[in-house]
Design an enzyme around this catalytic site. Structure first.
Site, short mmCIF file in Angstrom:
data_model
loop_
_atom_site.label_atom_id
_atom_site.label_comp_id
_atom_site.label_asym_id
_atom_site.label_seq_id
_atom_site.Cartn_x
_atom_site.Cartn_y
_atom_site.Cartn_z
N TYR A 71 0.76 -1.15 -0.02
CA TYR A 71 -0.07 -0.03 0.11
C TYR A 71 0.88 1.30 -0.04
O TYR A 71 0.71 2.15 0.60
CB TYR A 71 -0.81 -0.15 1.21
CG TYR A 71 -2.17 0.83 1.14
CD1 TYR A 71 -3.03 0.66 -0.08
CD2 TYR A 71 -2.41 1.94 1.86
CE1 TYR A 71 -4.18 1.47 -0.06
CE2 TYR A 71 -3.53 2.86 1.65
CZ TYR A 71 -4.44 2.31 0.85
OH TYR A 71 -5.59 3.32 0.31
N HIS B 234 6.01 -3.82 -12.88
CA HIS B 234 7.23 -3.73 -13.49
C HIS B 234 7.88 -5.20 -13.90
O HIS B 234 7.56 -6.09 -12.98
CB HIS B 234 8.36 -2.80 -12.56
CG HIS B 234 9.67 -2.63 -13.07
ND1 HIS B 234 9.91 -2.55 -14.32
CD2 HIS B 234 10.83 -2.79 -12.46
CE1 HIS B 234 11.32 -2.33 -14.55
NE2 HIS B 234 11.81 -2.47 -13.35
N LYS C 115 12.04 -6.40 -2.69
CA LYS C 115 11.07 -7.09 -1.56
C LYS C 115 10.26 -8.04 -2.00
O LYS C 115 9.72 -9.01 -1.37
CB LYS C 115 10.44 -6.04 -0.88
CG LYS C 115 11.22 -5.21 0.04
CD LYS C 115 10.51 -4.05 0.82
CE LYS C 115 11.20 -3.31 1.76
NZ LYS C 115 10.53 -2.12 2.58
#
Length: 333
Positions: free
Chosen positions: A25, A108, A85
């Site tokens: 988020y 991406h 991550k």
């Protein structure tokens, strides 16, 4: 010529009856989740226990769950955490819940293209990549507009992945501006090259060195900052609005003459050769390997360079000037 899709080419109904899990988020996650919700899509936000974003997402009217639970209940899982991550989040929270026929979306292509994430062949994999930061994706949607997006299908296990991808692009507002068909390879390599050679690496070094040349020649740092850094936005805004021609039509003839007569002396054939080397390092995976290893080593070189750049005189002078400007103070309120 690449294919472009608009709202008339997208069927948002494809997402109706499907639950979309937005994992993360941050800038993009916030925009995607709210835009999809406003478009009538069933959305759940997936976060880790104790995330600072949990209360914020709930306050904005979104359902929030632990990432693994969100992935388990969703038909479409959208991974919008940072590239570095993603692998851990995927392995721990998404992969165990990614059953056959589900959809996995990226904004991406880095981790798919460089083989860091390898989904099962019975999972649909696609990309919708807005060409703008999350706050712009959100604000443009709220204004009834949209940010252009790139779209690509990497795996199509069920045969309708492009339909789902286009519906998603429409749901976040991208189809209002245009959705350009691409590939994971093309998006990843052009994005990385653009960041390194032009938009970030190229532009920041150009501004910084220009500033240094003027200061070393005895000019006031404040004047050097205005001429080599501050005015960059004014020029870029004109280019974005109407291309290089629009910019050249808007500046003085003196500035335009200087553009033509000096530009090639700064960006030389040697510069172009080096840019080609940079592109090759993106294409052959050298940059990706270096960045992956840097992260595995806990970013020693990255952190040191970040600290060094933050202490550069151009940053010190820039902060002092921005603190003096009424418009800058207003924007921080």
């Amino acid at each position: 010529m690449a294919k472009l899709y608009y709202e008339k080419d997208c069927n948002l109904e494809v997402l109706k009856g499907k639950k979309v899990a937005i994992i993360g988020y941050g800038s993009q996650g916030h925009a995607h989740a709210l835009n999809l919700k406003n478009s009538g899509v069933d959305v759940v936000v997936g976060l880790y226990e104790g995330s600072k974003s949990w209360e914020r997402a709930e306050a904005e009217g979104l359902k929030v769950a632990v990432a693994s639970d969100a992935a388990a209940e969703a038909d479409v899982v959208v991974i919008l955490v940072n590239d570095e991550k993603q692998v851990q989040v995927y392995e721990e929270s998404i992969k165990p819940n990614l059953t056959a026929g589900k959809y996995l979306m990226f904004a991406h292509g880095f981790n798919i293209h460089y083989g860091q994430i390898v989904p099962s062949e019975d999972v649909n994999v696609f990309m919708v990549a807005p060409k703008g930061p999350g706050h712009t994706v959100r604000s443009q949607y709220q204004e009834g507009k949209g940010v252009p997006c790139l779209v690509s299908v990497y795996q199509d296990a069920t045969g309708n992945t492009m339909d789902v991808a286009l519906a998603y692009a429409a749901g976040i507002g991208g189809a209002r501006a245009g959705v350009l068909k691409t590939t994971f390879k093309e998006e990843t390599e052009t994005d990385l090259f653009g960041e390194q050679a032009v938009l970030c690496g190229g532009v920041t070094e150009l501004m910084k060195v220009g500033f240094e040349v003027l200061v070393e020649a005895g000019y006031e740092p404040e004047s050097a900052y205005f001429e080599c850094v501050h005015e960059m936005k004014l020029i870029i805004d004109m280019v974005v609005e109407g291309g290089l021609g629009n910019m050249r039509q808007s500046i003085s003839d003196t500035a335009e003459y200087g553009d033509y007569s000096v530009g090639k002396r700064i960006i030389t054939d040697e510069t172009k050769k080096e840019m080609k080397k940079v592109l090759h390092e993106v294409q052959d995976g050298t940059f990706a390997r270096n960045w992956i290893l840097e992260n595995k080593a806990n970013r020693p070189a990255f952190t040191a360079r970040r600290r060094m750049e933050q202490s550069h005189q151009v940053e010190v002078v820039g902060k002092e000037l921005r603190d003096m400007m009424s418009w800058s103070k207003q924007s921080k309120k």
